[in-house]
Design an enzyme around this catalytic site. Structure first.
Site, PDB file in Angstrom:
ATOM      1  N   CYS A 116     -19.520 -47.878   0.555  1.00 43.91           N
ATOM      2  CA  CYS A 116     -19.549 -46.757   1.496  1.00 43.91           C
ATOM      3  C   CYS A 116     -20.582 -47.067   2.584  1.00 43.91           C
ATOM      4  O   CYS A 116     -21.460 -47.911   2.396  1.00 43.91           O
ATOM      5  CB  CYS A 116     -19.931 -45.499   0.732  1.00 43.91           C
ATOM      6  N   CYS A 172     -34.686 -48.474 -61.085  1.00 45.40           N
ATOM      7  CA  CYS A 172     -34.443 -47.252 -60.301  1.00 45.40           C
ATOM      8  C   CYS A 172     -33.011 -46.769 -60.485  1.00 45.40           C
ATOM      9  O   CYS A 172     -32.655 -45.690 -60.069  1.00 45.40           O
ATOM     10  CB  CYS A 172     -34.736 -47.476 -58.825  1.00 45.40           C
ATOM     11  N   CYS A 211     -27.581 -59.935 -53.451  1.00 45.19           N
ATOM     12  CA  CYS A 211     -28.110 -58.953 -54.389  1.00 45.19           C
ATOM     13  C   CYS A 211     -29.169 -58.072 -53.759  1.00 45.19           C
ATOM     14  O   CYS A 211     -29.538 -58.250 -52.615  1.00 45.19           O
ATOM     15  CB  CYS A 211     -28.675 -59.649 -55.624  1.00 45.19           C
ATOM     16  N   CYS A 219       0.830  -1.204   0.000  1.00 46.51           N
ATOM     17  CA  CYS A 219       0.000   0.000   0.000  1.00 46.51           C
ATOM     18  C   CYS A 219       0.868   1.259   0.000  1.00 46.51           C
ATOM     19  O   CYS A 219       0.354   2.363  -0.133  1.00 46.51           O
ATOM     20  CB  CYS A 219      -0.961  -0.016   1.183  1.00 46.51           C
ATOM     21  N   HIS A 259       9.470 -11.783   4.638  1.00 45.48           N
ATOM     22  CA  HIS A 259       8.793 -10.630   4.058  1.00 45.48           C
ATOM     23  C   HIS A 259       7.733 -10.098   5.010  1.00 45.48           C
ATOM     24  O   HIS A 259       7.012 -10.866   5.642  1.00 45.48           O
ATOM     25  CB  HIS A 259       8.184 -10.992   2.703  1.00 45.48           C
ATOM     26  N   CYS A 292      -3.111  -5.277   3.986  1.00 46.44           N
ATOM     27  CA  CYS A 292      -2.721  -5.795   2.672  1.00 46.44           C
ATOM     28  C   CYS A 292      -2.718  -7.326   2.672  1.00 46.44           C
ATOM     29  O   CYS A 292      -3.210  -7.955   1.730  1.00 46.44           O
ATOM     30  CB  CYS A 292      -1.352  -5.273   2.258  1.00 46.44           C
ATOM     31  N   CYS A 335       1.785  -4.963   5.654  1.00 45.57           N
ATOM     32  CA  CYS A 335       0.797  -4.570   6.659  1.00 45.57           C
ATOM     33  C   CYS A 335      -0.374  -5.558   6.682  1.00 45.57           C
ATOM     34  O   CYS A 335      -0.664  -6.232   5.692  1.00 45.57           O
ATOM     35  CB  CYS A 335       0.310  -3.149   6.416  1.00 45.57           C
ATOM     36  N   CYS A 368     -17.204 -40.444  -2.137  1.00 44.80           N
ATOM     37  CA  CYS A 368     -18.163 -41.479  -2.512  1.00 44.80           C
ATOM     38  C   CYS A 368     -18.992 -40.922  -3.671  1.00 44.80           C
ATOM     39  O   CYS A 368     -19.435 -39.787  -3.625  1.00 44.80           O
ATOM     40  CB  CYS A 368     -19.067 -41.808  -1.317  1.00 44.80           C
ATOM     41  N   CYS A 388     -34.518 -48.814 -53.377  1.00 48.44           N
ATOM     42  CA  CYS A 388     -35.534 -47.773 -53.358  1.00 48.44           C
ATOM     43  C   CYS A 388     -36.772 -48.219 -52.590  1.00 48.44           C
ATOM     44  O   CYS A 388     -37.623 -47.400 -52.279  1.00 48.44           O
ATOM     45  CB  CYS A 388     -35.922 -47.359 -54.779  1.00 48.44           C
TER      46      CYS A 388
HETATM   47 ZN    ZN Z   1       8.120 -14.005   1.044  1.00 49.92          ZN
HETATM   48 ZN    ZN Z   2     -35.198 -49.699 -56.963  1.00 52.57          ZN
HETATM   49 ZN    ZN Z   3     -21.541 -42.868   0.359  1.00 49.95          ZN
HETATM   50 ZN    ZN Z   4      -0.015  -2.482   3.237  1.00 52.09          ZN
HETATM   51 ZN    ZN Z   5     -30.875 -63.002 -55.584  1.00 52.69          ZN
END
Ligand code: ZN
Ligand code: ZN
Ligand code: ZN
Ligand code: ZN
Ligand code: ZN
Ligand code: ZN
Ligand code: ZN
Lengths: 578, 192
Positions: free
Chosen positions: A231, A324, A291, A121, A137, A143, A140, A209, A306
């Site tokens: 459990c 088709c 086929c 600060c 270190h 802080c 305050c 669990c 089809c």
């Molecule tokens: Zn430190």
């Molecule tokens: Zn067909």
């Molecule tokens: Zn449990």
């Molecule tokens: Zn401070």
């Molecule tokens: Zn066939």
């Protein structure tokens, strides 16, 4: 296996669900000496649980509690690993790595002048309103307090570093507590809770669990972490992957299996892709030949591509009276998909059959209990002892579970998904035969036991009861042995020969069923009280709860519980040969 | 809960030795939440001679949370976005300490200009160029300094003027010159 034939006096009846059935078998303590022992850590015992570890480190290294905690959090509460680092790399290295500064500055360099300049600060502060931490270190108090609040809100409670630039030292928890406690008791509380929960969240040996709603407990496991535990809330789970107990499936197999079963599309898509509705009777028709002219059992022929009705005359490239223009297809993938699906259906059907039986038998259990509770009151002492029924039932339930999971196991063990490269075709066949042999023996005896337990023995004459009693006792013992053998076969002959590390290891077989985690005991509070509590709804004297102790876990739910399987109906398909 | 008294003190401190460090911090308007920082490009780098402006936003938690900084001057550097000016620097993130100040943070940014860290890039394109074609990187960075970080950029304007007189649209000329680092031959190639 001597337990089943021995005097039944040790068995007592409990009113709990089938998962508690191992309670009847408390006299076989020497039968299995398994490496893992699980303990339940409740809100009340959490503090004690970590004090134990803190104490060990404090004693060993002669450090104060907050340093011990800093070290343990850094080493994820692995005391043994911490000691290893200590031996290998030395104290100085270990301390600086974890951010521990031992009190060099404290007292010796105590604040002499009346005021200090706080670098944060940038104000002159009376020295009694500033605090010097372990690294030397000094800033305050106001802080420091703000710094703590910001760090706690950022979720960094477990490692709040000093405010000085590039200082790696972790702040003394007593300083944090004291300074916050003055004006921000809510933050102090939050800090305290984070410190406590670190014991669970940063600890390899401890897991929440997975029950939903969360029961508030955590489980601590000593020894092998690949195990299944129960459990105190009744939830049974695999400690390794936290889903339901699934041995003899490995965690990976189970994960895949669950996903597969949940994945509706697997089946449904196949059916939509591989069947077509007959244009006449509207039943789904599967194409089973080469086929693209298919004919339904109703006699109608139609074009696979089809869906249009056609005549019956065709060649490989054309159908009479139809054009088709899409008359070509890739056969192989369809055939393969079909084969895979049938394979899956085969295993899934059996898997499900046993799960279903399990459900039915759970109902049977209630009716049997009803019947024998009457005869227990009315008949002579010898006849009124029905512990063999309880033992048989618990063996049945346990075996059903194993049986159903064994099909999921077999699906992966002998399929292409996981081990295609690991075994030759011939090798696989040998192994599959070996396994299926054991599985079938086990299975048929389980069915036999199931049938026998359905007998109305409460209405039988004395001799008949004694006869069926002997049969059930023998069968129960036999099944236990068969199940054990199947596990051994899986562990040694099947998985053991596949060299893929531990990824496919399975939780070991326990004759008594899934281990019930014992209540962690609070050493300094009255032990008697605790023992009394645990007998309310269970007997469990084989649980030799010994050591430790504990505080509050709040109701965070950390794991989404993986729900049980969604079962599916496999649609019926008319198969028609072209 | 912004500690304005600390910001105030920092501004005073900065003003005192601005001549020495060349680093300036001043309020953008009448509040102390939005500030403008200025750093000179370090000598011996493609940024030499340029003056770079950095927009500073003071968060509520300052100095317990790091100030937010980004370049408003366009700069070609692996750890600074050529698009947005965002800076990738650890002390502006998790390595921030309340003991650092705006001035020390700006000094770190200046140091970053001297020592790019292409392995932890903010701008992937620039980082690629830095690693694969260092000379082009240097040229581009220098040209960007000329174009954007200098108050009088006579040389650049001359080039632009020349191409405009040749009949190319000014906007296109400027963007191509930026892309090729001011190389007139390359620019002409691209314009044609
Ligand atoms: Zn430190
Ligand atoms: Zn067909
Ligand atoms: Zn449990
Ligand atoms: Zn401070
Ligand atoms: Zn066939
Ligand atoms: Zn698992
Ligand atoms: Zn039909």
């Amino acid at each position: 296996m001597e337990d089943y034939g021995s005097s039944d006096d040790d068995y007592r009846y409990s009113d709990q669900e089938e998962s508690d059935c191992e309670l009847y078998e408390n006299n076989d303590q020497n039968f299995e000496l398994l490496s893992s022992t699980a303990q339940v850590i409740t809100e009340e015992s959490l503090l004690a649980a970590q004090k134990e570890d803190l104490r060990r480190v404090m004693d060993m290294l002669s450090v104060r509690q907050h340093h011990a905690r800093t070290l343990l959090i850094y080493h994820r509460w692995d005391v043994d690993h911490l000691f290893e680092v200590y031996v290998e790399k030395g104290k100085a290295y270990m301390f600086s790595q974890a951010g521990v500064s031992v009190d060099e500055y404290r007292d010796s360099n105590s604040l002499v002048s009346a005021s200090v300049m706080c670098e944060i600060c940038m104000d002159d502060i009376p020295s009694d309103e500033a605090t010097r931490v372990d690294c030397g270190h000094c800033f305050c108090n106001s802080c420091w307090t703000q710094h703590f609040i910001v760090k706690i809100n950022e979720g960094q409670s477990k490692r709040i570093r000093c405010m000085a630039h590039k200082c790696n030292s972790i702040c003394d928890e007593a300083v944090v507590r004291t300074l916050l406690g003055r004006k921000h008791p809510d933050m102090a509380e939050k800090y305290e809770r984070f410190l406590l929960e670190s014991y669970i969240e940063d600890n390899k040996r401890v897991k929440w669990c997975p029950s939903t709603p969360h029961c508030g407990n955590a489980i601590r496991v000593e020894g092998d972490k690949l195990c299944e535990v129960e459990c105190s809330c009744g939830d049974q789970f695999c400690f390794n992957c936290l889903s339901e107990a699934h041995s003899p499936c490995s965690c990976l197999m189970w994960e895949l299996w669950e996903k597969k079963c949940r994945d509706e599309s697997e089946t449904v898509n196949w059916i939509t892709v591989h069947t077509k509705t007959c244009p006449k009777c509207h039943k789904p028709v599967e194409k089973n030949g080469g086929c693209n002219l298919v004919s339904c059992i109703c006699g109608q022929a139609f074009c696979w591509l089809c869906g249009g009705a056609t005549g019956r005359e065709h060649t490989w490239s054309s159908i009479a009276g139809h054009s088709c223009g899409r008359y070509k297809e890739q056969e192989k993938t369809a055939e393969r998909a079909k084969r895979d699906l049938y394979r899956y259906m085969h295993y899934h059907n059996r898997y499900k059959a046993h799960t279903d039986s399990f459900k039915l038998e759970s109902k049977l259990k209630d009716s049997i209990r009803g019947r024998i509770s009457i005869s227990e009151e009315t008949k002579s002492s010898e006849l009124s002892d029905y512990s063999w029924v309880h033992n048989g039932l618990s063996r049945l339930f346990r075996s059903r579970r194993v049986l159903s999971y064994s099909y999921a196991f077999a699906f992966y063990m002998f399929g292409d998904e996981l081990f295609k490269e690991e075994m030759s075709e011939a090798e696989r066949e040998i192994k599959q035969n070996l396994f299926e042999d054991q599985q079938q023996q086990f299975e048929s005896n389980v069915e036999k036991l199931s049938k026998m337990l359905e007998e109305p023995f409460d209405t039988f004459e004395y001799d008949k009861v004694m006869e069926i009693r002997m049969q059930i006792i023998d069968l129960t013992t036999l099944i236990d042995g068969l199940c054990k053998k199947m596990y051994e076969c899986i562990e040694n002959d099947l998985l053991g020969s596949i060299n893929l590390g531990t990824i496919h290891s399975i939780a070991p077989y326990r004759s008594k069923g899934i281990e019930k985690a014992s209540e962690l005991q609070v050493c300094w509070s009255n032990k008697a009280n605790n023992t009394g509590k645990s007998t309310i709804n269970s007997i469990a004297p084989y649980i030799d709860c010994s050591t430790s102790v504990v505080i509050a876990v709040t109701q965070h739910i950390f794991y989404d519980h993986v729900g049980f399987l969604i079962y599916k109906l496999i649609c019926l398909v008319n198969i028609v040969v072209c | 809960m912004i500690d304005f008294s600390r910001v105030q003190k920092e501004l005073v401190e900065c003003r005192k030795d601005a001549a020495g460090s060349g680093i300036q911090v001043s309020p953008k308007s009448d509040n102390l939440v939005n500030l403008i920082g200025t750093i000179p490009g370090p000598t011996g780098t493609p940024y030499e001679g340029g003056v770079f402006q950095i927009e500073i936003t003071i968060p509520d938690g300052y100095p317990f949370e790091p100030p937010k900084m980004k370049f408003t001057t366009k700069v070609w550097h692996p750890n600074i976005s050529s698009q947005s000016g965002a800076i990738c620097l650890d002390i502006l993130k998790d390595q921030w300490s309340p003991a650092l100040t705006l001035k020390t943070a700006l000094l770190s940014v200046q140091a970053l200009l001297s020592a790019p860290q292409p392995d932890d890039p903010q701008d992937a394109v620039v980082a690629q160029q830095y690693l694969k074609d260092y000379q082009t990187f240097v040229n581009t960075a220098r040209y960007w300094t000329e174009s954007f970080a200098k108050t009088s950029s006579r040389g650049v304007e001359d080039k632009v003027q020349k191409f405009v007189e040749m009949g190319f649209p000014e906007a296109q000329v400027r963007s191509i010159l930026e892309a090729v680092g001011g190389d007139e031959n390359l620019a002409l190639e691209r314009l044609l």
